[in-house]
Design a protein around this motif. Structure first.
Motif, PDB file in Angstrom:
ATOM      1  N   UNK A 104      11.978  19.353   5.518  1.00  0.00           N
ATOM      2  CA  UNK A 104      11.268  19.256   4.239  1.00  0.00           C
ATOM      3  C   UNK A 104      12.130  18.433   3.282  1.00  0.00           C
ATOM      4  N   UNK A 105      11.543  17.425   2.676  1.00  0.00           N
ATOM      5  CA  UNK A 105      12.293  16.565   1.766  1.00  0.00           C
ATOM      6  C   UNK A 105      12.552  17.280   0.443  1.00  0.00           C
ATOM      7  N   UNK A 106      13.744  17.102  -0.132  1.00  0.00           N
ATOM      8  CA  UNK A 106      14.054  17.743  -1.418  1.00  0.00           C
ATOM      9  C   UNK A 106      13.115  17.261  -2.527  1.00  0.00           C
ATOM     10  N   UNK A 107      12.748  18.179  -3.403  1.00  0.00           N
ATOM     11  CA  UNK A 107      11.900  17.884  -4.562  1.00  0.00           C
ATOM     12  C   UNK A 107      10.540  17.293  -4.179  1.00  0.00           C
ATOM     13  N   UNK A 149       0.838  -1.196   0.000  1.00  0.00           N
ATOM     14  CA  UNK A 149       0.000   0.000   0.000  1.00  0.00           C
ATOM     15  C   UNK A 149       0.873   1.246   0.000  1.00  0.00           C
ATOM     16  N   UNK A 150       0.494   2.223  -0.808  1.00  0.00           N
ATOM     17  CA  UNK A 150       1.137   3.536  -0.826  1.00  0.00           C
ATOM     18  C   UNK A 150       0.108   4.583  -0.433  1.00  0.00           C
ATOM     19  N   UNK A 151       0.603   5.739   0.032  1.00  0.00           N
ATOM     20  CA  UNK A 151      -0.300   6.788   0.499  1.00  0.00           C
ATOM     21  C   UNK A 151       0.149   8.141  -0.037  1.00  0.00           C
ATOM     22  N   UNK A 152      -0.786   9.057  -0.254  1.00  0.00           N
ATOM     23  CA  UNK A 152      -0.404  10.410  -0.678  1.00  0.00           C
ATOM     24  C   UNK A 152       0.563  11.026   0.325  1.00  0.00           C
ATOM     25  N   UNK A 153       1.563  11.737  -0.183  1.00  0.00           N
ATOM     26  CA  UNK A 153       2.599  12.281   0.684  1.00  0.00           C
ATOM     27  C   UNK A 153       2.741  13.788   0.484  1.00  0.00           C
ATOM     28  N   UNK A 154       3.034  14.460   1.599  1.00  0.00           N
ATOM     29  CA  UNK A 154       3.329  15.878   1.576  1.00  0.00           C
ATOM     30  C   UNK A 154       4.835  16.119   1.440  1.00  0.00           C
ATOM     31  N   UNK A 155       5.626  15.225   2.021  1.00  0.00           N
ATOM     32  CA  UNK A 155       7.075  15.334   1.925  1.00  0.00           C
ATOM     33  C   UNK A 155       7.705  16.133   3.031  1.00  0.00           C
ATOM     34  N   UNK A 156       7.173  15.974   4.265  1.00  0.00           N
ATOM     35  CA  UNK A 156       7.766  16.664   5.416  1.00  0.00           C
ATOM     36  C   UNK A 156       7.925  15.684   6.565  1.00  0.00           C
ATOM     37  N   UNK A 157       8.822  16.019   7.480  1.00  0.00           N
ATOM     38  CA  UNK A 157       8.921  15.349   8.763  1.00  0.00           C
ATOM     39  C   UNK A 157       8.359  16.306   9.809  1.00  0.00           C
ATOM     40  N   UNK A 158       7.495  15.781  10.677  1.00  0.00           N
ATOM     41  CA  UNK A 158       6.874  16.638  11.684  1.00  0.00           C
ATOM     42  C   UNK A 158       7.384  16.273  13.059  1.00  0.00           C
ATOM     43  N   UNK A 159       7.418  17.263  13.936  1.00  0.00           N
ATOM     44  CA  UNK A 159       7.904  17.069  15.303  1.00  0.00           C
ATOM     45  C   UNK A 159       6.725  16.885  16.243  1.00  0.00           C
ATOM     46  N   UNK A 160       6.825  15.890  17.122  1.00  0.00           N
ATOM     47  CA  UNK A 160       5.785  15.656  18.118  1.00  0.00           C
ATOM     48  C   UNK A 160       5.997  16.605  19.282  1.00  0.00           C
TER      49      UNK A 160
END
Length: 387
Positions: free
Chosen positions: A321-324, A298-309
């Protein structure tokens, strides 16, 4: 939060009888009596029993009279005829949906588990939870029990731990009854729903309630190091360990969710319904199940960020923020705080992840973003990754 599984069993319990002793007293001189209706009298009796710490059983019987003083004994009367067909409401929903709901038993050499599932194809594909089938491993022995009592062997197909969705397939099956999917995007808070499954191994159990809330980001752990995050439907329909994987259906008998998680007041191994159950929305489960069957993953739509808890931040704090990625292309930066996705408020990092996963591939969403240092707010349009 607790996953629902067979390892949870009800604890011992019961009520100790409490008796009250009343001492007879001589009647006082006759006074004018206060008259109360039957409803008031019964209420007073109940109130008295509660105050004294005992429970008084009240028996109310339907009575009949011949008018001639002749005794009528219902034990000698014929039983009333059964309805010719199920009535409306929950009774009809149960009659329609139960044939397409199965109990699932999973076992290997060292452990066993059980849950529920919905038949989604007439040739034997069954939708259930990842945590129902994962305990035994890919080579576990899986059996499903149909509503008509037949027990059949099934094979593991694929599952997604991140969303707690799995598919198994009944061997050599054909012409099985199939559950119909409803549109979970059209649900309303307060809408009536029915939960069906095998709580604590009690197969074909039906409970009734309402949709209590929508878009609840719920993270749960199965105790084995895996955790899932779902954008859940909250319901007060009673669901318990063993209901996992079973359907939550609307009053037309269409599956609008898959029961997956319950909240518990217990910090130990015991868990039971406290009216806080959570189901995976049907539209999301349908999309993931189709991927699992077609591709094995399974794949999921991605925004391309890492978030802090972060507990001290109102919103989802972007750590990197992930490149590209879609996020970089939209101009998001580390330190930005996402507070809204379209019309949905984002309170924490889990809420952002759940909200993005529930979108369609390639969909464009509008984020409300605040800069953490200045508090300035802006809106950003982001097109999520394609499948």
């Amino acid at each position: 939060m607790s996953h629902m599984n067979d390892e949870t069993t009800p604890g011992p319990g019961g009520y100790q009888p409490v008796t009250s002793t009343y001492q007879w007293q001589a009647p006082e001189p006759a006074k004018e009596k206060r008259r109360v209706g039957l409803g008031t009298a019964l209420a007073l009796m109940l109130a008295g029993s509660v105050a004294s710490g005992s429970v008084v059983g009240l028996v109310v019987a339907n009575t009949a009279s011949t008018g001639s003083g002749e005794v009528v004994n219902s034990l000698r009367e014929p039983s009333a005829p059964a309805p010719e067909a199920p009535g409306d409401g929950v009774e009809k929903v149960a009659a329609d949906v139960l044939p397409s709901v199965v109990s699932i038993q999973v076992a290997n050499r060292t452990s066993a588990g059980e849950g529920s599932g919905s038949i989604i194809s007439s040739d034997g594909y069954v939708l259930t939870n990842h945590h129902v089938v994962s305990g035994g491993g890919n080579n576990a022995f899986i059996q499903v029990t149909l509503n008509d009592g037949r027990t059949l062997t099934a094979d593991y197909v694929a599952s997604d731990a991140a969303t707690d969705i799995a598919v198994v397939k009944i061997r050599d099956a054909s012409d099985l009854p199939v559950v119909q999917f409803g549109d979970s995007d059209e649900l309303s808070v307060g809408q009536e729903v029915v939960a069906i499954g095998s709580p604590l191994g009690l197969s074909s159990t039906v409970t009734y309630g309402i949709v209590s809330a929508l878009n609840r980001p719920v993270r749960a752990s199965d105790g084995g190091g895996e955790s899932s995050l779902i954008d859940a439907i909250q319901t007060d329909a009673a669901i318990n360990p063993g209901n996992s994987g079973g359907p939550l259906v609307d009053m037309d008998g269409n599956i609008i969710g898959m029961n997956s998680v319950i909240a518990s007041l217990s910090s130990g191994g015991e868990a039971g319904s406290i009216g806080l159950g959570f189901a995976i929305p049907a539209n999301f489960a349908k999309r993931v199940a189709d991927q699992l069957i077609s591709t094995g993953g399974a794949a999921h739509p991605m925004l391309g960020v890492q978030v802090a808890a972060r507990q001290d931040v109102k919103g989802a704090l972007i750590a990197s923020v992930e490149p590209d990625s879609p996020a970089q292309q939209a101009g998001l930066n580390p330190g930005d705080v996402v507070t809204r996705v379209d019309n949905r408020a984002i309170d924490n990092s889990d809420a952002l992840v759940a909200a993005i996963r529930s979108q369609d591939f390639g969909q464009t969403v509008t984020l409300e973003v605040q800069q953490q240092d200045t508090g300035q707010s802006r809106q950003v349009e982001v097109t999520l990754t394609a499948e």
